[in-house]
Enzyme design. Structure first.
Site, PDB file in Angstrom:
ATOM      1  CE1 TYR A   1      -3.711   2.537   0.898  1.00  0.00           C
ATOM      2  CE2 TYR A   1      -1.922   3.592   2.109  1.00  0.00           C
ATOM      3  CZ  TYR A   1      -3.182   3.645   1.545  1.00  0.00           C
ATOM      4  OH  TYR A   1      -3.908   4.797   1.607  1.00  0.00           O
TER       5      TYR A   1
ATOM      6  CD  GLU B   1      -6.079   4.713  -1.132  1.00  0.00           C
ATOM      7  OE1 GLU B   1      -7.129   4.655  -1.802  1.00  0.00           O
ATOM      8  OE2 GLU B   1      -6.070   4.646   0.110  1.00  0.00           O
TER       9      GLU B   1
END
Ligand code: GDP
Ligand code: MN
Length: 399
Positions: A122, A210
Protein backbone atom coordinates in the site's frame (compact mmCIF):
# COMPACT_ATOMS: atom_id res chain seq x y z
CA UNK A 1 -11.23 16.62 -9.20
CA UNK A 2 -11.00 12.85 -9.21
CA UNK A 3 -9.57 10.80 -12.06
CA UNK A 4 -10.57 7.36 -13.20
CA UNK A 5 -8.04 4.59 -12.62
CA UNK A 6 -7.09 4.46 -16.31
CA UNK A 7 -6.54 8.23 -16.42
CA UNK A 8 -4.46 8.14 -13.25
CA UNK A 9 -2.32 5.41 -14.80
CA UNK A 10 -1.76 7.52 -17.93
CA UNK A 11 -0.59 10.36 -15.71
CA UNK A 12 1.75 8.10 -13.73
CA UNK A 13 3.29 6.69 -16.91
CA UNK A 14 4.21 10.20 -18.04
CA UNK A 15 6.49 10.37 -15.01
CA UNK A 16 8.07 6.98 -15.54
CA UNK A 17 5.98 5.10 -12.97
CA UNK A 18 5.39 1.52 -14.08
CA UNK A 19 1.75 0.46 -14.15
CA UNK A 20 -0.40 -2.54 -14.96
CA UNK A 21 -1.15 -1.92 -18.67
CA UNK A 22 -4.64 -1.92 -20.08
CA UNK A 23 -7.08 -0.80 -22.76
CA UNK A 24 -10.25 1.21 -22.05
CA UNK A 25 -13.54 0.06 -23.57
CA UNK A 26 -16.79 2.07 -23.61
CA UNK A 27 -18.69 0.13 -26.22
CA UNK A 28 -19.41 -3.60 -26.21
CA UNK A 29 -18.62 -3.76 -29.96
CA UNK A 30 -15.00 -2.93 -29.16
CA UNK A 31 -14.43 -5.76 -26.69
CA UNK A 32 -12.79 -8.15 -29.17
CA UNK A 33 -10.48 -5.48 -30.52
CA UNK A 34 -9.37 -4.44 -27.03
CA UNK A 35 -8.55 -8.04 -26.13
CA UNK A 36 -6.43 -8.46 -29.24
CA UNK A 37 -4.61 -5.18 -28.65
CA UNK A 38 -3.74 -6.21 -25.11
CA UNK A 39 -2.56 -9.67 -26.24
CA UNK A 40 -0.24 -8.06 -28.77
CA UNK A 41 1.22 -5.79 -26.08
CA UNK A 42 1.58 -8.15 -23.17
CA UNK A 43 1.60 -11.74 -24.40
CA UNK A 44 -0.34 -12.94 -21.35
CA UNK A 45 -3.33 -15.29 -21.48
CA UNK A 46 -5.28 -13.96 -18.50
CA UNK A 47 -6.88 -10.55 -18.39
CA UNK A 48 -8.48 -8.54 -15.62
CA UNK A 49 -11.69 -6.62 -16.30
CA UNK A 50 -11.96 -3.51 -14.12
CA UNK A 51 -15.02 -1.25 -13.85
CA UNK A 52 -14.08 2.44 -14.16
CA UNK A 53 -16.16 4.41 -11.68
CA UNK A 54 -15.19 7.08 -9.17
CA UNK A 55 -15.37 4.82 -6.15
CA UNK A 56 -13.06 2.34 -4.53
CA UNK A 57 -13.81 -1.13 -3.23
CA UNK A 58 -14.73 -2.29 -6.74
CA UNK A 59 -13.20 -5.70 -6.12
CA UNK A 60 -15.59 -6.27 -3.21
CA UNK A 61 -18.60 -5.35 -5.32
CA UNK A 62 -17.75 -7.60 -8.27
CA UNK A 63 -16.30 -4.80 -10.41
CA UNK A 64 -12.84 -6.37 -10.80
CA UNK A 65 -12.70 -9.87 -12.25
CA UNK A 66 -10.08 -12.16 -13.69
CA UNK A 67 -10.74 -13.96 -16.98
CA UNK A 68 -8.67 -16.99 -17.96
CA UNK A 69 -9.54 -16.99 -21.67
CA UNK A 70 -11.34 -14.97 -24.33
CA UNK A 71 -14.75 -16.58 -23.73
CA UNK A 72 -14.62 -15.82 -20.02
CA UNK A 73 -13.40 -12.33 -20.81
CA UNK A 74 -16.34 -11.62 -23.12
CA UNK A 75 -18.84 -12.93 -20.62
CA UNK A 76 -17.39 -10.96 -17.70
CA UNK A 77 -16.97 -7.74 -19.72
CA UNK A 78 -20.52 -7.92 -21.04
CA UNK A 79 -21.74 -8.28 -17.45
CA UNK A 80 -19.67 -5.47 -15.95
CA UNK A 81 -20.02 -2.90 -18.74
CA UNK A 82 -23.38 -1.23 -18.17
CA UNK A 83 -24.04 -2.75 -14.75
CA UNK A 84 -25.04 -0.78 -11.64
CA UNK A 85 -22.01 -1.47 -9.47
CA UNK A 86 -22.43 -1.34 -5.71
CA UNK A 87 -19.30 -1.05 -3.59
CA UNK A 88 -18.80 0.02 0.04
CA UNK A 89 -17.90 3.47 -1.38
CA UNK A 90 -20.75 4.10 -3.85
CA UNK A 91 -23.67 6.23 -2.57
CA UNK A 92 -25.64 4.26 0.01
CA UNK A 93 -22.94 1.56 0.15
CA UNK A 94 -23.71 -2.07 -0.66
CA UNK A 95 -27.42 -1.39 0.01
CA UNK A 96 -27.55 1.66 -2.30
CA UNK A 97 -28.42 1.66 -5.96
CA UNK A 98 -24.78 1.70 -7.09
CA UNK A 99 -23.13 3.51 -9.97
CA UNK A 100 -23.52 2.90 -13.68
CA UNK A 101 -20.36 1.43 -15.23
CA UNK A 102 -19.82 3.32 -18.49
CA UNK A 103 -16.23 2.22 -19.09
CA UNK A 104 -14.08 -0.76 -18.28
CA UNK A 105 -10.33 -1.16 -18.24
CA UNK A 106 -9.20 -4.43 -19.77
CA UNK A 107 -5.85 -5.01 -18.07
CA UNK A 108 -3.01 -7.52 -18.24
CA UNK A 109 -2.93 -10.04 -15.40
CA UNK A 110 0.24 -8.92 -13.65
CA UNK A 111 -0.12 -11.54 -10.92
CA UNK A 112 0.48 -14.43 -13.36
CA UNK A 113 1.98 -17.00 -13.53
CA UNK A 114 2.12 -17.58 -9.77
CA UNK A 115 -0.43 -15.56 -7.80
CA UNK A 116 1.19 -16.46 -4.46
CA UNK A 117 4.60 -15.12 -5.51
CA UNK A 118 3.36 -11.52 -5.49
CA UNK A 119 3.26 -9.03 -2.65
CA UNK A 120 0.56 -6.38 -2.45
CA UNK A 121 1.92 -3.13 -1.01
CA UNK A 122 0.00 0.00 0.00
CA UNK A 123 1.33 3.47 -0.89
CA UNK A 124 -0.39 6.82 -0.75
CA UNK A 125 0.80 10.41 -0.88
CA UNK A 126 -1.16 13.29 0.55
CA UNK A 127 -0.73 16.68 2.14
CA UNK A 128 -0.44 16.92 5.91
CA UNK A 129 -1.68 20.41 6.76
CA UNK A 130 -0.66 20.23 10.41
CA UNK A 131 2.93 19.35 9.59
CA UNK A 132 3.11 21.65 6.53
CA UNK A 133 4.49 18.70 4.62
CA UNK A 134 3.57 16.03 2.16
CA UNK A 135 3.32 12.59 3.66
CA UNK A 136 3.89 9.19 2.13
CA UNK A 137 1.83 6.54 3.89
CA UNK A 138 2.90 2.96 3.18
CA UNK A 139 2.43 -0.58 4.37
CA UNK A 140 3.38 -4.12 3.47
CA UNK A 141 -0.30 -5.04 3.96
CA UNK A 142 -1.74 -3.66 0.72
CA UNK A 143 -4.81 -5.02 -1.01
CA UNK A 144 -8.48 -4.77 -0.39
CA UNK A 145 -8.48 -4.48 3.41
CA UNK A 146 -6.14 -1.59 4.17
CA UNK A 147 -8.81 0.10 6.33
CA UNK A 148 -8.90 -2.94 8.61
CA UNK A 149 -5.07 -3.00 8.76
CA UNK A 150 -4.98 0.65 9.84
CA UNK A 151 -7.62 -0.03 12.47
CA UNK A 152 -6.36 -3.31 13.92
CA UNK A 153 -2.59 -3.15 13.39
CA UNK A 154 -1.67 0.54 13.04
CA UNK A 155 2.02 -0.30 13.63
CA UNK A 156 2.05 -1.84 10.14
CA UNK A 157 1.26 1.52 8.57
CA UNK A 158 4.32 3.77 8.19
CA UNK A 159 4.52 7.48 7.44
CA UNK A 160 7.33 9.42 5.80
CA UNK A 161 7.01 13.20 5.91
CA UNK A 162 8.50 15.10 3.00
CA UNK A 163 9.51 18.74 3.24
CA UNK A 164 8.06 20.30 0.08
CA UNK A 165 11.11 22.56 -0.27
CA UNK A 166 13.64 19.75 -0.05
CA UNK A 167 11.63 17.17 -1.93
CA UNK A 168 11.92 13.42 -1.38
CA UNK A 169 15.53 12.72 -0.42
CA UNK A 170 17.47 9.57 -1.45
CA UNK A 171 17.74 8.27 2.13
CA UNK A 172 13.96 8.50 2.47
CA UNK A 173 13.40 6.40 -0.65
CA UNK A 174 15.78 3.76 0.74
CA UNK A 175 14.08 3.85 4.14
CA UNK A 176 10.69 3.21 2.52
CA UNK A 177 12.04 0.31 0.44
CA UNK A 178 13.75 -1.10 3.53
CA UNK A 179 10.64 -0.85 5.74
CA UNK A 180 8.69 -2.62 3.00
CA UNK A 181 11.05 -5.55 3.46
CA UNK A 182 12.40 -5.39 -0.08
CA UNK A 183 15.86 -6.36 -1.25
CA UNK A 184 17.92 -6.63 -4.42
CA UNK A 185 16.13 -5.75 -7.64
CA UNK A 186 12.84 -5.01 -5.87
CA UNK A 187 14.59 -2.63 -3.45
CA UNK A 188 16.11 -0.65 -6.33
CA UNK A 189 12.83 -0.78 -8.21
CA UNK A 190 10.96 0.64 -5.24
CA UNK A 191 13.35 3.58 -4.74
CA UNK A 192 12.85 4.48 -8.41
CA UNK A 193 9.08 3.91 -8.23
CA UNK A 194 8.59 6.07 -5.16
CA UNK A 195 10.82 8.84 -6.55
CA UNK A 196 8.86 9.03 -9.80
CA UNK A 197 5.56 8.75 -7.97
CA UNK A 198 6.44 11.68 -5.73
CA UNK A 199 7.51 13.70 -8.77
CA UNK A 200 4.17 12.94 -10.46
CA UNK A 201 2.32 14.00 -7.30
CA UNK A 202 3.97 17.41 -6.94
CA UNK A 203 4.15 18.16 -10.68
CA UNK A 204 0.44 17.54 -11.20
CA UNK A 205 -0.70 19.53 -8.12
CA UNK A 206 -2.38 16.45 -6.74
CA UNK A 207 -3.90 16.36 -3.28
CA UNK A 208 -4.10 12.58 -3.15
CA UNK A 209 -2.42 9.61 -4.77
CA UNK A 210 -3.38 6.18 -3.53
CA UNK A 211 -1.72 3.14 -5.05
CA UNK A 212 -3.41 0.09 -3.63
CA UNK A 213 -2.17 -2.35 -4.48
CA UNK A 214 1.32 -1.48 -5.59
CA UNK A 215 2.65 -4.88 -6.64
CA UNK A 216 5.98 -6.58 -6.17
CA UNK A 217 5.71 -9.25 -8.81
CA UNK A 218 7.19 -12.73 -8.69
CA UNK A 219 10.07 -11.45 -10.83
CA UNK A 220 10.61 -8.46 -8.53
CA UNK A 221 9.12 -5.69 -10.64
CA UNK A 222 7.26 -2.86 -8.89
CA UNK A 223 3.98 -1.81 -10.54
CA UNK A 224 0.92 0.31 -9.79
CA UNK A 225 -2.04 -2.07 -10.15
CA UNK A 226 -4.66 0.42 -8.98
CA UNK A 227 -4.56 4.16 -8.49
CA UNK A 228 -6.80 6.79 -7.06
CA UNK A 229 -5.81 10.32 -8.05
CA UNK A 230 -7.32 13.59 -6.82
CA UNK A 231 -6.12 16.86 -8.33
CA UNK A 232 -6.51 20.23 -6.61
CA UNK A 233 -9.28 22.02 -8.55
CA UNK A 234 -7.62 25.38 -7.98
CA UNK A 235 -4.55 24.24 -9.91
CA UNK A 236 -6.39 22.85 -12.94
CA UNK A 237 -5.91 26.08 -14.89
CA UNK A 238 -2.26 25.15 -15.29
CA UNK A 239 -2.93 21.52 -16.21
CA UNK A 240 -5.10 21.72 -19.31
CA UNK A 241 -4.41 18.09 -20.20
CA UNK A 242 -5.60 16.90 -16.79
CA UNK A 243 -8.58 19.29 -16.74
CA UNK A 244 -9.78 17.60 -19.95
CA UNK A 245 -9.98 14.29 -18.10
CA UNK A 246 -12.91 15.56 -16.00
CA UNK A 247 -15.83 13.11 -16.13
CA UNK A 248 -18.88 15.15 -15.17
CA UNK A 249 -21.14 12.12 -15.31
CA UNK A 250 -19.40 10.91 -12.12
CA UNK A 251 -20.11 14.14 -10.23
CA UNK A 252 -23.21 15.46 -8.45
CA UNK A 253 -25.37 16.95 -11.27
CA UNK A 254 -26.41 20.02 -9.25
CA UNK A 255 -22.80 20.75 -8.30
CA UNK A 256 -21.79 20.49 -11.97
CA UNK A 257 -24.59 22.87 -13.00
CA UNK A 258 -23.52 25.34 -10.31
CA UNK A 259 -19.91 25.18 -11.43
CA UNK A 260 -20.94 25.87 -15.04
CA UNK A 261 -22.62 29.06 -13.80
CA UNK A 262 -19.58 30.15 -11.81
CA UNK A 263 -21.15 29.31 -8.45
CA UNK A 264 -19.46 27.14 -5.89
CA UNK A 265 -22.09 24.88 -4.41
CA UNK A 266 -21.80 21.93 -2.07
CA UNK A 267 -24.94 20.04 -1.10
CA UNK A 268 -25.43 19.25 2.60
CA UNK A 269 -28.12 17.44 4.59
CA UNK A 270 -30.01 20.26 6.38
CA UNK A 271 -33.12 22.27 5.44
CA UNK A 272 -31.92 25.89 5.34
CA UNK A 273 -30.73 26.91 1.88
CA UNK A 274 -27.93 29.49 1.93
CA UNK A 275 -26.98 32.05 -0.69
CA UNK A 276 -23.89 34.00 0.29
CA UNK A 277 -21.09 35.96 -1.36
CA UNK A 278 -17.62 34.90 -0.30
CA UNK A 279 -16.49 31.55 1.06
CA UNK A 280 -15.62 32.92 4.51
CA UNK A 281 -18.99 34.59 4.92
CA UNK A 282 -20.67 31.39 3.71
CA UNK A 283 -18.91 29.43 6.47
CA UNK A 284 -19.86 32.04 9.08
CA UNK A 285 -23.46 31.95 7.88
CA UNK A 286 -23.61 28.18 8.21
CA UNK A 287 -22.19 28.47 11.73
CA UNK A 288 -24.82 31.04 12.64
CA UNK A 289 -27.64 28.89 11.29
CA UNK A 290 -26.38 26.03 13.45
CA UNK A 291 -26.00 28.26 16.50
CA UNK A 292 -29.68 29.10 16.25
CA UNK A 293 -30.60 25.44 16.02
CA UNK A 294 -30.89 25.03 12.25
CA UNK A 295 -29.05 22.86 9.74
CA UNK A 296 -27.68 24.29 6.49
CA UNK A 297 -28.85 22.55 3.31
CA UNK A 298 -25.88 23.69 1.31
CA UNK A 299 -22.81 25.82 0.97
CA UNK A 300 -23.22 28.33 -1.85
CA UNK A 301 -20.86 31.11 -2.77
CA UNK A 302 -22.33 33.33 -5.51
CA UNK A 303 -19.01 35.16 -5.86
CA UNK A 304 -18.36 38.85 -6.16
CA UNK A 305 -20.96 39.77 -8.78
CA UNK A 306 -24.31 38.94 -7.21
CA UNK A 307 -26.41 40.29 -10.10
CA UNK A 308 -29.99 39.26 -10.90
CA UNK A 309 -28.98 36.49 -13.32
CA UNK A 310 -26.66 34.88 -10.79
CA UNK A 311 -29.08 35.24 -7.92
CA UNK A 312 -31.77 33.61 -10.05
CA UNK A 313 -29.48 30.74 -10.97
CA UNK A 314 -28.56 30.33 -7.32
CA UNK A 315 -32.28 30.17 -6.37
CA UNK A 316 -32.89 27.49 -8.98
CA UNK A 317 -30.00 25.41 -7.72
CA UNK A 318 -30.95 25.73 -4.06
CA UNK A 319 -34.58 24.85 -4.80
CA UNK A 320 -33.63 21.63 -6.59
CA UNK A 321 -33.04 20.23 -3.12
CA UNK A 322 -36.42 19.07 -1.81
CA UNK A 323 -35.25 19.30 1.79
CA UNK A 324 -34.98 23.10 1.62
CA UNK A 325 -37.68 24.67 3.82
CA UNK A 326 -36.30 28.24 4.03
CA UNK A 327 -33.63 30.27 2.25
CA UNK A 328 -31.24 32.66 3.92
CA UNK A 329 -29.57 35.17 1.63
CA UNK A 330 -26.59 36.82 3.28
CA UNK A 331 -24.73 39.28 1.09
CA UNK A 332 -22.01 41.69 2.04
CA UNK A 333 -22.11 44.69 -0.27
CA UNK A 334 -18.52 45.63 -0.87
CA UNK A 335 -17.79 46.04 -4.54
CA UNK A 336 -21.38 45.11 -5.38
CA UNK A 337 -23.85 47.51 -3.73
CA UNK A 338 -26.71 46.18 -1.58
CA UNK A 339 -29.39 48.02 -3.55
CA UNK A 340 -28.26 46.23 -6.71
CA UNK A 341 -28.34 42.89 -4.94
CA UNK A 342 -31.79 43.67 -3.53
CA UNK A 343 -33.06 44.48 -7.02
CA UNK A 344 -31.53 41.24 -8.23
CA UNK A 345 -33.31 39.25 -5.51
CA UNK A 346 -36.66 40.91 -6.26
CA UNK A 347 -36.27 40.34 -9.99
CA UNK A 348 -35.21 36.71 -9.57
CA UNK A 349 -38.01 36.02 -7.09
CA UNK A 350 -40.46 37.44 -9.63
CA UNK A 351 -39.20 35.04 -12.32
CA UNK A 352 -39.38 31.81 -10.40
CA UNK A 353 -42.00 30.26 -8.24
CA UNK A 354 -40.55 30.25 -4.76
CA UNK A 355 -42.75 28.61 -2.17
CA UNK A 356 -40.43 28.63 0.83
CA UNK A 357 -39.84 31.67 3.09
CA UNK A 358 -36.87 33.83 2.18
CA UNK A 359 -34.87 35.87 4.64
CA UNK A 360 -32.46 38.41 3.22
CA UNK A 361 -29.69 40.02 5.16
CA UNK A 362 -27.78 42.76 3.37
CA UNK A 363 -24.86 44.52 4.96
CA UNK A 364 -22.33 47.02 3.67
CA UNK A 365 -22.65 49.69 0.98
CA UNK A 366 -26.25 50.98 0.67
CA UNK A 367 -27.57 48.35 3.08
CA UNK A 368 -30.51 50.50 4.25
CA UNK A 369 -31.55 51.22 0.68
CA UNK A 370 -31.34 47.50 -0.11
CA UNK A 371 -33.61 46.69 2.86
CA UNK A 372 -36.09 49.34 1.68
CA UNK A 373 -36.24 47.82 -1.80
CA UNK A 374 -36.94 44.36 -0.37
CA UNK A 375 -39.52 45.65 2.14
CA UNK A 376 -41.39 47.62 -0.53
CA UNK A 377 -41.26 44.91 -3.19
CA UNK A 378 -44.47 43.24 -2.03
CA UNK A 379 -42.72 39.91 -2.12
CA UNK A 380 -42.94 37.58 0.83
CA UNK A 381 -39.33 38.24 1.65
CA UNK A 382 -38.20 39.17 5.10
CA UNK A 383 -35.19 41.42 5.47
CA UNK A 384 -32.70 41.81 8.28
CA UNK A 385 -29.59 43.86 8.90
CA UNK A 386 -27.92 41.78 11.60
CA UNK A 387 -26.92 38.19 10.96
CA UNK A 388 -28.34 37.16 14.36
CA UNK A 389 -31.71 38.62 13.37
CA UNK A 390 -31.57 36.76 10.10
CA UNK A 391 -30.72 33.44 11.74
CA UNK A 392 -33.55 33.92 14.25
CA UNK A 393 -35.97 34.81 11.46
CA UNK A 394 -35.01 31.57 9.71
CA UNK A 395 -35.88 29.57 12.83
CA UNK A 396 -39.23 31.37 13.15
CA UNK A 397 -39.97 30.73 9.50
CA UNK A 398 -39.38 27.01 9.97
CA UNK A 399 -41.85 26.75 12.87
P1 GDP B 1 -10.48 -1.82 -5.92
O1 GDP B 1 -11.16 -3.01 -5.32
O2 GDP B 1 -11.47 -0.80 -6.41
O3 GDP B 1 -9.49 -1.23 -4.99
O4 GDP B 1 -9.72 -2.33 -7.25
P2 GDP B 1 -8.21 -2.87 -7.47
O5 GDP B 1 -7.73 -2.37 -8.77
O6 GDP B 1 -7.35 -2.57 -6.29
O7 GDP B 1 -8.42 -4.42 -7.59
C1 GDP B 1 -8.94 -5.20 -6.55
C2 GDP B 1 -8.19 -6.49 -6.41
O8 GDP B 1 -8.24 -7.21 -7.62
C3 GDP B 1 -6.70 -6.35 -6.12
O9 GDP B 1 -6.44 -6.15 -4.75
C4 GDP B 1 -6.18 -7.67 -6.60
O10 GDP B 1 -6.27 -8.64 -5.57
C5 GDP B 1 -7.11 -8.03 -7.74
N1 GDP B 1 -6.39 -7.79 -9.00
C6 GDP B 1 -6.17 -6.60 -9.60
N2 GDP B 1 -5.42 -6.75 -10.71
C7 GDP B 1 -5.15 -8.08 -10.79
C8 GDP B 1 -4.40 -8.88 -11.71
O11 GDP B 1 -3.79 -8.40 -12.66
N3 GDP B 1 -4.40 -10.22 -11.47
C9 GDP B 1 -5.03 -10.79 -10.43
N4 GDP B 1 -4.97 -12.12 -10.29
N5 GDP B 1 -5.73 -10.07 -9.54
C10 GDP B 1 -5.79 -8.73 -9.71
MN1 MN C 1 -7.50 -0.84 -4.97
Amino acid sequence: MNLHEYQGKELLKQYGVDVQEGVVVENKDKLGEAYQKLKDQTKTDFVVVKAQIHAGGRGKGGGVKLAKNKEEYLEISNDILGMMLKTPQTPGGMDGEGKLVQKILVAEDVYAPDFEANDEIYISILTDREKNANVIVYSTEGGMDIEAVAEETPEKVHKEFVDPELGLLPFQKRKIAFNLGLSGKAFKGMTKFIGNLYKAFTSSDASLFEINPCLRTGDDRILAVDCKVTIDDNALYRHKDIAEMRDESEEDPTEVEAKNHGLSYVKLDGNVGCMVNGAGLAMATMDMIKLYGGEPANFLDVGGTADAARVEQAFRIILKDENVKAILINIFGGIVRCDRVAKGVVEAAGNIDITVPIIVRLQGTNAELGKKIIDESGLKVESAILLEEAAEAVQNALK
